[in-house]
Motif scaffolding. Structure first.
Motif, short mmCIF file in Angstrom:
data_model
loop_
_atom_site.label_atom_id
_atom_site.label_comp_id
_atom_site.label_asym_id
_atom_site.label_seq_id
_atom_site.Cartn_x
_atom_site.Cartn_y
_atom_site.Cartn_z
N SER A 14 161.50 -20.51 31.05
CA SER A 14 161.45 -21.93 30.59
C SER A 14 161.53 -22.79 31.88
O SER A 14 162.62 -22.25 32.68
N LYS A 17 165.17 -24.72 32.51
CA LYS A 17 166.31 -23.71 32.60
C LYS A 17 165.58 -23.04 34.18
O LYS A 17 166.73 -22.82 34.78
N ARG A 316 152.04 -25.17 33.87
CA ARG A 316 153.67 -25.21 33.82
C ARG A 316 154.32 -26.11 34.70
O ARG A 316 155.15 -26.53 34.87
#
Length: 479
Positions: A14, A17, A316
């Motif tokens: 993630s 995180k 990402r």
């Protein structure tokens, strides 16, 4: 590529995180770094006097010019390490690390040789008031003599962060902060070295921190142990490092020049607005602590983007930028509360009215100037956060040169505000100079980021070919 304990692969998991837990230790480290920088001025202000505090504090823009440029350069070197690590290229990591050490030593020697003789010249250019000149010169001279120590710590810490370890630099920064405070008291009070002692404490604490970081890196991470062959001069590799590092150094330099113009304009107000330079110096220290969330976030974004760029995970990177801006919004709220609620209590730490009749006579004005400055700054923190997110992301994907133009827009806005607005609004013109620079740079960087990502032409989740990865890691023409 086998990873040692402590390394962090930011290409999986993630983004929310990953960025948070990577940035958190960096943030704590940045805060400790600010605290031990503040320790110099707090101790000086309460043992020698507010004039000495102001003299030491007004050197910050000059220190930022020289030390900030060095930090930008070494941060650029670590980008190549992060890209090689993200692509799983062990040999590339070692070669990049070895060249980083060589180039850092060379640059530190050159910068020291140039900066030390120019100490007085820089202070003269800024129209430093005579009341603060001796304090500023002595402090700055020692800091410049210790440039190598600062560069040493920053390059080692950069290598650790490039492979995902943001905790180890934190531990050694905490050690450095504690050492700095202890050495401040030793040199200033016991040895009576005063403002020179404050600078020496800073240099020695950074040197010890750098040595500790290096020993840990060599023992813990075999990947960060360059072999003898990795220290051989490679013109192409050195060029790739400089292609990343020089634009980042130039970015810091341009920003610092704007800050020096700002400080020069402020110094010109000292006679007509007694206490304004002291107020600005104290308030800027508080502002420096409040904005460390953005600094840490920027460091995280550079490493995150670098690793994902090396792995070809463009989708990402886009998600990470969105997460970064969410954290910016949260950080703005925290910073606003911090500045507004703690302005006067924190400013009191720097102002010993018993040691200065001038500050005692204008105490209320000093506090009012500080409060006005901080209110201007925290109202525009979101733009500052956007600068760190978008600029460091662009640097992480190898677009460092483009970010230099953001520095030019920032410089132009800050200079206009410092030279024009100050004549119209006085101190309010100084207060508006940073926000004006942040807005100008943020707009440029946001537009540039979306143009670059659109040209990448990669939909979320699509991975490039093996050939494309090799070009990205080697810093080829696509960089």
């Amino acid at each position: 590529m086998e990873q040692a304990k402590g390394m962090k692969d930011l290409t999986k998991g993630s983004p929310f995180k990953l960025i948070f837990f990577f940035a958190l230790p960096v943030f704590l480290g940045c805060v400790f770094q600010q605290l031990y920088n503040m320790a110099d001025t707090v101790i000086v202000g309460n043992t020698i006097g507010p004039e000495a505090f102001t003299g030491v504090g007004l050197t910050s823009s000059i220190v930022f010019l020289v030390i900030g440029s060095m930090n930008g350069l070494t941060s650029g070197f670590s980008v190549k390490v992060a890209q090689a690590f993200g692509a799983g290229n062990e040999d590339g990591v070692r070669r990049a690390v070895g060249m980083s050490y060589l180039l850092s030593a060379l640059v530190a020697a050159v910068v020291t040789a140039v900066a030390v003789p120019l100490t007085g010249v820089l202070l003269d250019l800024m129209n430093t008031p005579a009341a603060y000149y001796e304090y500023a010169y002595s402090y700055l001279f020692v800091i410049f003599c210790g440039i190598a120590a600062t560069a040493f710590y920053n390059v080692v810490a950069g290598m650790l962060r490039a492979v995902g370890d943001s905790r180890t630099p934190l531990f050694f920064l905490i050690l450095s902060a504690l050492l700095n405070v202890g050495l401040d008291f030793l040199f200033i009070l016991a040895f009576r070295m005063y403002y020179t002692g404050a600078a020496l404490a800073t240099v020695l604490s950074q040197l010890i921190s750098g040595v500790g970081c290096l020993i840990f890196a060599l023992r813990r991470y075999p990947l960060l142990r360059p072999r003898r062959a990795d220290f051989r001069w490679d013109l192409r590799l050195a060029g790739g490092h400089f292609a990343q590092g020089l634009p980042m150094a130039l970015q810091f330099s341009i920003t610092a020049i704007g800050c020096m113009v700002q400080q020069t304009a402020l110094n010109g107000l000292d006679a007509s607005l007694p206490g304004v330079v002291t107020a600005y110096t104290a308030a800027s220290k508080i502002d420096g602590v409040a904005t460390q969330t953005f600094v840490a976030l920027g460091t995280a974004m550079a490493t995150y983007a670098g690793q994902n760029y090396g792995a070809g995970e463009y989708g990402r990177i886009r998600k990470g930028v969105k997460v970064g801006m969410l954290y910016c919004l949260i950080s703005m709220g925290i910073g606003f509360v911090f500045d507004v609620a703690l302005c006067e209590p924190l400013m009191r730490l720097f102002l010993n009215t018993d040691l200065s009749s001038n500050v005692a006579a204008h105490y209320d004005q000093v506090i009012a100037y500080g409060r006005e400055y901080l209110l201007w700054q925290c109202s525009f923190y979101l733009f500052l956060g956007a600068i760190y997110v978008y600029r460091n992301t662009l640097q992480g994907i190898g677009k460092s040169f483009i970010t230099t133009f953001a520095g030019v827009t920032e410089l132009a806005a800050r200079v206009v505000a410092s030279l024009v607005f100050v004549r119209i609004w006085g101190f309010a013109g100084i207060c508006s100079s940073n926000p004006a620079a942040w807005v100008a740079a943020a707009v440029f960087l946001i537009i540039t980021y979306y143009v670059c990502m659109r040209r990448a032409g990669k939909p979320a989740g699509e991975r490039p070919t093996r050939l494309h990865r090799r070009v990205a890691v080697q810093g080829g023409r696509s960089s």
